[in-house]
Design an enzyme around this catalytic site. Sequence first.
Site, PDB file in Angstrom:
ATOM      1  N   THR A   1     -22.603  22.086 -24.838  1.00 24.54           N
ATOM      2  CA  THR A   1     -23.078  22.116 -26.488  1.00 24.54           C
ATOM      3  C   THR A   1     -21.750  21.359 -26.735  1.00 24.54           C
ATOM      4  O   THR A   1     -21.620  20.134 -28.075  1.00 24.54           O
ATOM      5  CB  THR A   1     -23.435  23.288 -26.899  1.00 24.54           C
ATOM      6  OG1 THR A   1     -24.552  23.814 -26.590  1.00 24.54           O
ATOM      7  CG2 THR A   1     -23.069  23.654 -28.430  1.00 24.54           C
TER       8      THR A   1
ATOM      9  N   GLN B   1     -29.218  17.360 -17.836  1.00 25.86           N
ATOM     10  CA  GLN B   1     -30.198  18.146 -16.935  1.00 25.86           C
ATOM     11  C   GLN B   1     -30.683  17.097 -16.045  1.00 25.86           C
ATOM     12  O   GLN B   1     -31.375  17.287 -14.844  1.00 25.86           O
ATOM     13  CB  GLN B   1     -32.066  18.257 -17.834  1.00 25.86           C
ATOM     14  CG  GLN B   1     -32.016  19.373 -18.945  1.00 25.86           C
ATOM     15  CD  GLN B   1     -31.862  20.995 -17.817  1.00 25.86           C
ATOM     16  OE1 GLN B   1     -32.345  20.955 -16.492  1.00 25.86           O
ATOM     17  NE2 GLN B   1     -31.197  21.782 -18.062  1.00 25.86           N
TER      18      GLN B   1
ATOM     19  N   HIS C   1     -23.024  24.746 -15.932  1.00 19.79           N
ATOM     20  CA  HIS C   1     -23.245  25.793 -14.886  1.00 19.79           C
ATOM     21  C   HIS C   1     -25.133  25.261 -14.806  1.00 19.79           C
ATOM     22  O   HIS C   1     -25.620  25.851 -14.595  1.00 19.79           O
ATOM     23  CB  HIS C   1     -24.010  27.743 -16.335  1.00 19.79           C
ATOM     24  CG  HIS C   1     -25.132  27.083 -17.286  1.00 19.79           C
ATOM     25  ND1 HIS C   1     -25.635  27.272 -17.917  1.00 19.79           N
ATOM     26  CD2 HIS C   1     -23.833  26.106 -18.526  1.00 19.79           C
ATOM     27  CE1 HIS C   1     -26.184  27.035 -19.680  1.00 19.79           C
ATOM     28  NE2 HIS C   1     -25.464  26.194 -19.793  1.00 19.79           N
TER      29      HIS C   1
ATOM     30  N   THR D   1      -4.642  25.196 -24.621  1.00 23.61           N
ATOM     31  CA  THR D   1      -4.659  25.333 -23.004  1.00 23.61           C
ATOM     32  C   THR D   1      -5.850  25.224 -22.186  1.00 23.61           C
ATOM     33  O   THR D   1      -6.767  25.998 -22.620  1.00 23.61           O
ATOM     34  CB  THR D   1      -3.856  26.973 -23.189  1.00 23.61           C
ATOM     35  OG1 THR D   1      -2.747  26.714 -23.740  1.00 23.61           O
ATOM     36  CG2 THR D   1      -3.391  27.194 -22.063  1.00 23.61           C
TER      37      THR D   1
ATOM     38  N   CYS E   1     -32.024  27.980 -25.356  1.00 29.26           N
ATOM     39  CA  CYS E   1     -31.513  28.050 -26.313  1.00 29.26           C
ATOM     40  C   CYS E   1     -32.655  28.012 -27.690  1.00 29.26           C
ATOM     41  O   CYS E   1     -31.476  28.247 -29.029  1.00 29.26           O
ATOM     42  CB  CYS E   1     -30.719  26.547 -26.817  1.00 29.26           C
ATOM     43  SG  CYS E   1     -29.203  26.300 -25.863  1.00 29.26           S
TER      44      CYS E   1
END
Length: 383
Positions: free
Chosen positions: A70, A178, A200, A236, A323
């Site tokens: 995203t 994907q 992920h 950071t 989503c």
Amino acid sequence: MIYFDNSATTKPYKEVLDTFLKVNEDYFANPSSIHALGGRVETLVGKARKQVASLLNTKETEVFFTSGGTESNNLAIKGTALQYRNRGRHIITSAVEHPSIIETCEQLRELGFDITYLPVDSNGRVSVQDVLNAITDETILVSIMHVNNEVGTVQPIEQIGKALKSYPKIIFHVDHIQGIGKVPLDFQQAGIDLCSISGHKIHGLKGTGMLYIKEGLEISPLLSGGEQERKIRSGTENTGGIVSFAKALRLHFEKSSKELGNMRKLNAYFRDKLRNIEGITVHSPEEGTAPHIVNFSVHEIRGEIFVHALEGFEIYVSTTSACSSKKNVPSRTLLGMGLSEDLLDTSVRVSFSFENTMEEVDQLCKAILQVKKNLEETTRRRR
């Protein structure tokens, strides 16, 4: 438990979890610190960047780490829009993109940008000619996903990239989230300027990912305040996330080289099984589709009900993209493909990983038959 919702997220590899823990235990210093501990961490991040660049056949200077897909999509689209708004305010994308693309474009529309949403055919595929026909003197960006997250359709990225070479001022962004490791894509050969990848989806950790930015291309940062990621993404660095992302990408490609053929067999085997079940329609196209996604409908049974019923067999699938699945709206992709209204809310998505087996597919098919029978009997009794 059988997990077939890998397009939503994947189970992290144990090696990835071990890497994340070790890095956060032993390399906890801030990589921007000037002392030796900070230098060690900075070196480690550099090694991860080098590994990712090597795996993707890019330059180290083209790899920018983010918090995931995203953010990468937002950075690519908004960063381009802000950087080149004086050149033009027209963006071309498709009507079946991920919400992180669609909603980003809608936000830019409110800021005065013109957005063209290209239609797709019955297979969910964009026409290269439609892309070219939509181009105006104001066009600054074309953003097309590589693999559709709902039905698995592979878009003609290489052909679009080749066609856009005649328009050197137009930037080409691809959501590769994907497709990575499942459908090959050469960034240079496809003429891609910006490319999003999420950790992920490749058995890495949530909150990790990257954006490929072609060398020489400048985009405006969304996060300002530091020198990190060459000022493109201040803050950071998530050192453990970055190093574990590189580990996940390496392992994912290793698995792909060995298991991609088996994944294709699983896909074909499952499709054959579904064809033999009366009252099921497969929506994923027969050709030009990713090997890990099969989208289908069980007639007259809402997808959400079917998904929850399969949970009783400890089998986990989904409806639309994660989503969008909690929104009570029809699938944008299936609408675009022209599905009839009676099928729009009945779709179910099965998505494989390299770990899934034929035996698991057999168990899924048996469960589908049983759930279908149970729900149809319940419906008849109510009538």
